[in-house]
Design an enzyme around this catalytic site. Structure first.
Site, mmCIF file in Angstrom:
data_model
loop_
_atom_site.group_PDB
_atom_site.id
_atom_site.type_symbol
_atom_site.label_atom_id
_atom_site.label_comp_id
_atom_site.label_asym_id
_atom_site.label_seq_id
_atom_site.Cartn_x
_atom_site.Cartn_y
_atom_site.Cartn_z
ATOM 1 N N CYS A 121 5.904 -6.876 14.347
ATOM 2 C CA CYS A 121 6.100 -6.530 12.938
ATOM 3 C C CYS A 121 6.263 -7.812 12.114
ATOM 4 C CB CYS A 121 7.335 -5.663 12.787
ATOM 5 S SG CYS A 121 8.849 -6.577 13.117
ATOM 6 N N LYS A 140 5.065 10.513 7.301
ATOM 7 C CA LYS A 140 3.872 9.813 7.793
ATOM 8 C C LYS A 140 2.930 10.768 8.527
ATOM 9 C CE LYS A 140 6.227 5.408 8.224
ATOM 10 N NZ LYS A 140 6.624 4.320 9.115
ATOM 11 N N CYS A 163 8.774 -0.962 13.500
ATOM 12 C CA CYS A 163 7.568 -1.026 12.663
ATOM 13 C C CYS A 163 6.300 -1.383 13.440
ATOM 14 C CB CYS A 163 7.773 -2.009 11.515
ATOM 15 S SG CYS A 163 9.102 -1.496 10.408
ATOM 16 N N LYS A 197 10.878 8.940 4.051
ATOM 17 C CA LYS A 197 9.449 8.662 4.204
ATOM 18 C C LYS A 197 8.785 9.736 5.066
ATOM 19 C CE LYS A 197 10.243 4.571 5.968
ATOM 20 N NZ LYS A 197 10.225 3.303 6.708
ATOM 21 N N CYS A 229 11.367 -9.788 5.671
ATOM 22 C CA CYS A 229 11.986 -8.476 5.862
ATOM 23 C C CYS A 229 13.513 -8.579 5.796
ATOM 24 C CB CYS A 229 11.579 -7.885 7.208
ATOM 25 S SG CYS A 229 12.357 -6.284 7.443
ATOM 26 N N ARG A 261 3.151 8.709 3.049
ATOM 27 C CA ARG A 261 2.641 7.329 3.060
ATOM 28 C C ARG A 261 1.146 7.297 3.348
ATOM 29 N NH1 ARG A 261 6.835 3.575 4.057
ATOM 30 N NH2 ARG A 261 8.739 4.383 3.148
ATOM 31 N N CYS A 281 13.846 -5.685 14.639
ATOM 32 C CA CYS A 281 15.032 -4.824 14.551
ATOM 33 C C CYS A 281 14.657 -3.457 15.107
ATOM 34 C CB CYS A 281 15.535 -4.741 13.104
ATOM 35 S SG CYS A 281 14.720 -3.487 12.102
ATOM 36 N N ARG A 327 1.892 -3.070 -1.182
ATOM 37 C CA ARG A 327 1.131 -2.450 -0.076
ATOM 38 C C ARG A 327 0.107 -1.489 -0.671
ATOM 39 N NH1 ARG A 327 5.213 0.543 3.679
ATOM 40 N NH2 ARG A 327 5.710 -1.507 4.472
HETATM 41 FE FE1 SRM Z 1 8.343 -0.333 8.605
HETATM 42 C C1 SRM Z 1 11.159 -0.610 6.738
HETATM 43 C C2 SRM Z 1 7.269 -3.293 7.463
HETATM 44 C C3 SRM Z 1 5.317 0.359 9.863
HETATM 45 C C4 SRM Z 1 9.730 2.173 10.496
HETATM 46 N N1 SRM Z 1 9.081 -1.689 7.285
HETATM 47 C C5 SRM Z 1 10.242 -1.597 6.586
HETATM 48 C C6 SRM Z 1 10.347 -2.716 5.537
HETATM 49 C C7 SRM Z 1 9.763 -2.206 4.265
HETATM 50 C C8 SRM Z 1 11.751 -3.293 5.322
HETATM 51 C C9 SRM Z 1 12.560 -2.689 4.200
HETATM 52 O O1 SRM Z 1 12.834 -1.465 4.228
HETATM 53 O O2 SRM Z 1 12.943 -3.427 3.298
HETATM 54 C C10 SRM Z 1 9.441 -3.776 6.212
HETATM 55 C C11 SRM Z 1 8.804 -4.779 5.275
HETATM 56 C C12 SRM Z 1 8.592 -6.097 5.965
HETATM 57 C C13 SRM Z 1 7.772 -7.044 5.171
HETATM 58 O O3 SRM Z 1 8.307 -8.103 4.780
HETATM 59 O O4 SRM Z 1 6.605 -6.776 4.938
HETATM 60 C C14 SRM Z 1 8.520 -2.883 7.014
HETATM 61 N N2 SRM Z 1 6.593 -1.242 8.541
HETATM 62 C C15 SRM Z 1 6.357 -2.502 8.100
HETATM 63 C C16 SRM Z 1 4.958 -2.967 8.426
HETATM 64 C C17 SRM Z 1 4.347 -3.861 7.372
HETATM 65 C C18 SRM Z 1 5.002 -3.680 9.795
HETATM 66 C C19 SRM Z 1 3.788 -4.479 10.159
HETATM 67 O O5 SRM Z 1 3.989 -5.617 10.569
HETATM 68 O O6 SRM Z 1 2.664 -3.986 10.073
HETATM 69 C C20 SRM Z 1 4.268 -1.603 8.604
HETATM 70 C C21 SRM Z 1 3.711 -1.068 7.320
HETATM 71 C C22 SRM Z 1 2.993 0.232 7.522
HETATM 72 C C23 SRM Z 1 2.295 0.737 6.292
HETATM 73 O O7 SRM Z 1 1.241 0.215 5.970
HETATM 74 O O8 SRM Z 1 2.799 1.693 5.693
HETATM 75 C C24 SRM Z 1 5.457 -0.741 9.033
HETATM 76 N N3 SRM Z 1 7.624 1.080 9.877
HETATM 77 C C25 SRM Z 1 6.357 1.102 10.370
HETATM 78 C C26 SRM Z 1 6.293 1.967 11.519
HETATM 79 C C27 SRM Z 1 5.053 2.213 12.379
HETATM 80 C C28 SRM Z 1 4.247 3.376 11.905
HETATM 81 O O9 SRM Z 1 4.531 3.970 10.863
HETATM 82 O O10 SRM Z 1 3.306 3.721 12.606
HETATM 83 C C29 SRM Z 1 7.576 2.466 11.720
HETATM 84 C C30 SRM Z 1 8.037 3.350 12.901
HETATM 85 C C31 SRM Z 1 7.550 4.741 12.797
HETATM 86 C C32 SRM Z 1 8.495 5.577 12.003
HETATM 87 O O11 SRM Z 1 8.380 5.591 10.794
HETATM 88 O O12 SRM Z 1 9.377 6.192 12.616
HETATM 89 C C33 SRM Z 1 8.397 1.909 10.667
HETATM 90 N N4 SRM Z 1 10.120 0.646 8.576
HETATM 91 C C34 SRM Z 1 10.504 1.620 9.463
HETATM 92 C C35 SRM Z 1 11.859 1.995 9.164
HETATM 93 C C36 SRM Z 1 12.688 3.076 9.886
HETATM 94 C C37 SRM Z 1 12.465 4.418 9.282
HETATM 95 C C38 SRM Z 1 13.418 5.463 9.798
HETATM 96 O O13 SRM Z 1 12.970 6.541 10.186
HETATM 97 O O14 SRM Z 1 14.620 5.205 9.802
HETATM 98 C C39 SRM Z 1 12.276 1.176 8.095
HETATM 99 C C40 SRM Z 1 13.664 1.169 7.423
HETATM 100 C C41 SRM Z 1 13.848 2.265 6.440
HETATM 101 O O15 SRM Z 1 12.938 2.999 6.072
HETATM 102 O O16 SRM Z 1 15.000 2.404 6.027
HETATM 103 C C42 SRM Z 1 11.168 0.344 7.759
HETATM 104 FE FE1 SF4 Z 2 11.589 -5.476 9.404
HETATM 105 FE FE2 SF4 Z 2 12.670 -4.232 11.454
HETATM 106 FE FE3 SF4 Z 2 10.391 -3.336 10.434
HETATM 107 FE FE4 SF4 Z 2 10.392 -5.577 11.773
HETATM 108 S S1 SF4 Z 2 10.922 -3.566 12.626
HETATM 109 S S2 SF4 Z 2 9.429 -5.251 9.770
HETATM 110 S S3 SF4 Z 2 12.359 -6.453 11.284
HETATM 111 S S4 SF4 Z 2 12.331 -3.347 9.401
#
Ligand code: SRM
Ligand code: SF4
Length: 551
Positions: free
Chosen positions: A427, A206, A476, A204, A433, A140, A472, A71
């Site tokens: 997402c 943000k 995201c 993380k 994922c 991030r 899930c 990324r």
């Molecule tokens: Fe996310 C984890 C994809 C935005 C909350 N997210 C993941 C992972 C890395 C899975 C992992 O931990 O192994 C996913 C990778 C999937 C893949 O195959 O690419 C993933 N997140 C994404 C992306 C690519 C979704 C998309 O389709 O665009 C976004 C990448 C953003 C970036 O460029 O940095 C993405 N993730 C978000 C958002 C939205 C936002 O930030 O505006 C959230 C919700 C907001 C927040 O952070 O509260 C989000 N992602 C999570 C979480 C839950 C974090 C938590 O507070 O518990 C995880 C799981 C974790 O961190 O343990 C996670």
């Molecule tokens: Fe993966 Fe859940 Fe984030 Fe979708 S919402 S990319 S399934 S961690």
């Protein structure tokens, strides 16, 4: 309380070096150790495997089909045409080829095998791009209102995204040593890090910047949200909001989504940067380091109290925040098609469904954007809604770009797409994922085909409804701030959430649990029917569901 295993890994990692270098050289496996997998995130990568092929590989007694996702760090989401051309080639040579725009204004490449990581990072570096700190327990990618319609304020606000990103960069040189073969530093003092020390943040972190009236970045979903205060066309400063975060865990009532709370206003750049730094240090010192499920800033704020947290930040800043200034969000959207800004530059936003840039049977989006980039006449700006804007086009160059967009049917594709499709996001989810419980980006487009029919049945196709899906409960694609949110619970099953508002200032709530497609469509049929019959003039769907006390 005992530290979580990740805390120990960070501290013992020799400033994020671990044994990554050695792991890369091990040709026996396509993976790296669990220990290095935790560290590699801070360098902007995740180890993944193709979940579609797990069973087949297991049957053949082969290890999983491991690969890596990378990324980029793009504060404010910007690429020059030269950088786009480079990215196009890097994606084609080293990854699945798909350039994936994320919900945080940057891009990801999937499917890099281990031996391709280093060449990829080196090629990005030649294009002056890096992936530092785009994952891991650290600040991030800083996101910022995407469309330069409000220039010159837009440009000024964008500078903040870059400055904040720089301010919160880690000091370790590990990235340069491991991936770019720079010499190992001898004097460790050179990488002493007063902010992150050796433990980084508990989780993380943000930051987003919004320019009202458009909340296109979902500013309240961030640990820190800055809201630009503009009076008489001048940037006066920012309101600052803290403690946003969306993720929950099914079955764990201690976890919850929370919108950031506005705690004050600051008028100068110095004050803004000081406040952000101080908030990060309070989270560093008081965040939960034993339970990662409860480690985000939102829990630190709620556990200690907003008042205590704000006072502690002010104490560290050495000044008192001013009272928050008034602002209004009236929309949360990308401006599709051609738009012109005050400087007479043109911007074209095509529909890139769920941010996937590839050549598919519908439209050769990847080739089209490559052709646009090759002209050198447009920049590329990413939005927090997984779109790309073909940007900063001079009036004299517009016909050239328009010709390319027409030739590759991009304009036709964008103009013919329904509003619900343009307003939707999913997402990544399966197959990469590891946390996915249900499909998202591979499924939402098909579901929308059916939702479009329902909307048309009730003559609601022009309603500006925001619909999002995640595989899930991590959220995201920010489904918890959608007017209709789907959150995956198991294969083919989703919780349906209702009641978010159109501007992203209200969380939604669970309306129905574990629905399959038939049940989803039945529910929507009934909801759209009553919306058609009973909505007030100009009422948004999300507000309607709240007024009707459906949630
Ligand atoms: Fe996310 C984890 C994809 C935005 C909350 N997210 C993941 C992972 C890395 C899975 C992992 O931990 O192994 C996913 C990778 C999937 C893949 O195959 O690419 C993933 N997140 C994404 C992306 C690519 C979704 C998309 O389709 O665009 C976004 C990448 C953003 C970036 O460029 O940095 C993405 N993730 C978000 C958002 C939205 C936002 O930030 O505006 C959230 C919700 C907001 C927040 O952070 O509260 C989000 N992602 C999570 C979480 C839950 C974090 C938590 O507070 O518990 C995880 C799981 C974790 O961190 O343990 C996670
Ligand atoms: Fe993966 Fe859940 Fe984030 Fe979708 S919402 S990319 S399934 S961690």
């Amino acid at each position: 309380m005992s530290l979580s295993p990740i805390e120990k890994i960070k501290q013992q990692s020799d400033n994020l070096r671990g044994t990554i270098k050695e792991g890369l050289e091990n040709e026996i496996t396509g993976s790296i150790s669990d220990y290095d997998q935790a560290l590699i995130k801070f360098h902007g990568m995740y180890q993944q495997d193709d979940r579609d092929r797990r069973d087949e590989r297991a049957e053949k007694k082969l290890e999983r089909l491991y690969s890596f996702m990378i990324r980029l760090r793009l504060p404010g989401g910007f690429l020059t045409p030269e950088q786009w051309v480079a990215t196009h080639h890097i994606a084609g040579e080293n990854s699945t080829g798909v350039i994936k725009i994320t919900t945080r204004q940057t891009i990801q490449l999937h499917g890099l095998i281990k031996s391709k990581i280093k060449p990829t990072i080196q090629a990005f570096s030649e294009a002056k791009l890096d992936s530092i700190a785009t994952c891991g327990d650290i600040n991030r990618n800083v996101i910022c209102a995407a469309h330069p319609l409000q220039s010159p304020i837009h440009a000024k606000v964008h500078d903040y995204a870059k400055k904040i990103s720089e301010l919160l960069m880690p000091k370790t040189k590990a990235y340069y040593e491991i991936w770019l073969d720079e010499e190992k530093i001898v004097d460790k003092k050179e990488e002493e890090d007063p902010l992150y020390q050796d433990r980084y943040l508990p989780r993380k972190f943000k930051i987003a910047i919004a320019i009202p009236p458009n909340n296109d970045v979902d500013v309240f979903a961030n640990d820190i949200g800055l809201i630009a205060i503009i009076e008489n066309n001048e940037l006066k400063g920012f309101n600052i909001a803290i403690g946003g975060g969306l993720s929950t865990t099914h079955g764990n009532p201690s976890t919850y989504a929370r919108l950031a709370t506005v705690i004050g206003f600051m008028d100068t750049e110095e004050k803004v940067l000081k406040a952000i730094y101080a908030i990060a240090t309070v989270q560093r010192d008081f965040g939960n380091r034993s339970d990662r499920k409860l480690a985000r800033l939102k829990y630190t704020v709620d556990n200690h109290g907003l008042k205590w947290f704000t006072e502690e930040v002010q104490r560290r800043c050495g000044y008192i925040f001013e009272k928050a200034r008034p602002y209004t969000f009236t929309e949360r959207k990308d401006y599709y098609g051609w738009q012109q800004n005050e400087k007479k530059l043109w911007y074209y936003t095509p529909l890139t469904e769920n941010g996937r840039i590839l050549d598919d049977e519908q439209v050769p989006m990847k080739t089209a954007l490559f052709e646009v980039a090759k002209t050198g006449k447009a920049n590329f700006r990413f939005t927090g809604n997984q779109n790309v804007i073909i940007a900063d086009v001079k009036a004299k160059d517009k016909p050239v770009i328009e010709k390319i967009l027409r030739e590759y049917k991009i304009i036709e594709h964008t103009e013919s797409a329904s509003l619900i499709r343009k307003n939707s996001m999913a997402c990544v989810s399966l197959p990469t994922c590891p946390l996915a419980l249900a499909e998202a980006q591979r499924y939402l487009p098909t579901l929308i085909n059916k939702v479009e029919l329902l909307l048309s049945k009730y003559q609601l196709s022009d309603e500006n409804i925001i619909m999002r899906m995640t595989g899930c409960p991590n959220g995201c694609a920010r489904s918890y701030v959608a007017e209709i949110g789907f959150v995956g619970t198991a294969m083919g099953r989703y919780n349906m959430h209702l009641g978010g508002d159109n501007q992203g200032t209200r969380l939604n709530k669970i309306y129905r649990e574990n629905l399959d497609e038939t049940a989803i469509l039945q529910e929507l049929d009934q909801l759209f029917s009553s919306f058609k019959e009973e909505k007030n003039k100009g009422e948004h769907f999300g507000d309607f569901t709240v007024r009707k006390e459906l949630v």
